[in-house]
Scaffold this active site. Structure first.
Site, PDB file in Angstrom:
ATOM      1  N   ARG A 122       0.839  -1.189   0.000  1.00 24.15           N
ATOM      2  CA  ARG A 122       0.000   0.000   0.000  1.00 24.15           C
ATOM      3  C   ARG A 122       0.875   1.241   0.000  1.00 24.15           C
ATOM      4  O   ARG A 122       0.444   2.319  -0.350  1.00 24.15           O
ATOM      5  CB  ARG A 122      -0.912   0.015   1.221  1.00 24.15           C
ATOM      6  CG  ARG A 122      -2.000  -1.019   1.139  1.00 24.15           C
ATOM      7  CD  ARG A 122      -2.991  -0.804   2.238  1.00 24.15           C
ATOM      8  NE  ARG A 122      -4.101  -1.725   2.061  1.00 24.15           N
ATOM      9  CZ  ARG A 122      -5.002  -1.930   2.974  1.00 24.15           C
ATOM     10  NH1 ARG A 122      -4.934  -1.290   4.126  1.00 24.15           N
ATOM     11  NH2 ARG A 122      -5.988  -2.762   2.749  1.00 24.15           N
TER      12      ARG A 122
ATOM     13  N   HIS B 134       5.865  -8.998   4.911  1.00 26.81           N
ATOM     14  CA  HIS B 134       5.251  -9.367   6.184  1.00 26.81           C
ATOM     15  C   HIS B 134       5.684 -10.759   6.630  1.00 26.81           C
ATOM     16  O   HIS B 134       4.995 -11.749   6.357  1.00 26.81           O
ATOM     17  CB  HIS B 134       3.724  -9.315   6.062  1.00 26.81           C
ATOM     18  CG  HIS B 134       3.206  -7.943   5.862  1.00 26.81           C
ATOM     19  ND1 HIS B 134       2.866  -7.129   6.914  1.00 26.81           N
ATOM     20  CD2 HIS B 134       3.005  -7.214   4.734  1.00 26.81           C
ATOM     21  CE1 HIS B 134       2.457  -5.965   6.453  1.00 26.81           C
ATOM     22  NE2 HIS B 134       2.533  -5.990   5.131  1.00 26.81           N
TER      23      HIS B 134
ATOM     24  N   GLU C 221       5.451 -12.055   9.431  1.00 21.10           N
ATOM     25  CA  GLU C 221       4.490 -12.646  10.371  1.00 21.10           C
ATOM     26  C   GLU C 221       3.458 -13.521   9.668  1.00 21.10           C
ATOM     27  O   GLU C 221       2.866 -14.409  10.283  1.00 21.10           O
ATOM     28  CB  GLU C 221       3.795 -11.549  11.196  1.00 21.10           C
ATOM     29  CG  GLU C 221       2.821 -10.678  10.441  1.00 21.10           C
ATOM     30  CD  GLU C 221       3.442  -9.494   9.715  1.00 21.10           C
ATOM     31  OE1 GLU C 221       2.668  -8.613   9.306  1.00 21.10           O
ATOM     32  OE2 GLU C 221       4.673  -9.437   9.526  1.00 21.10           O
TER      33      GLU C 221
END
Length: 99
Positions: A28, A73, A75
């Site tokens: 984003r 990411h 995670e």
């Protein structure tokens, strides 16, 4: 999942034990490359690039014991018994710094 090219001898390439990282992305926001040279001149290292679009994915500050920031990411791919290399490296740095 995107392929991030990791700079040779960077902390992140050592953590991944590879010249690439395969991690999930969700773009984003992007780093504005017009500031890259200015930030490199004060010690920021751009150690991971998504080459297809020339996007900065990983930055490091080599003068610090552990400073890694990623646009991907980790995670999303970590599991309780199988953390990603970034998480393992971060925990290891915490333990070693507290000895």
């Amino acid at each position: 999942t995107m392929v991030t090219k990791l700079e040779k001898d960077s902390l992140v390439s050592k953590l991944y034990n590879s010249d690439v990282a395969l991690e999930r992305h969700r773009h984003r926001y992007e780093f504005n490359n017009k500031y890259k040279k200015d930030l490199e001149s004060v010690g920021l290292r751009f150690s991971g690039i998504y080459e297809e679009k020339n996007l900065v994915e990983v930055i490091e500050i080599p003068s610090l014991k552990f400073f890694v920031a990623s646009q991907f990411h980790p995670e999303f791919t970590s599991r309780p018994n199988k953390p990603t290399p970034l998480f393992k490296g971060f925990i290891k740095a915490i333990i070693e710094n507290n000895k």
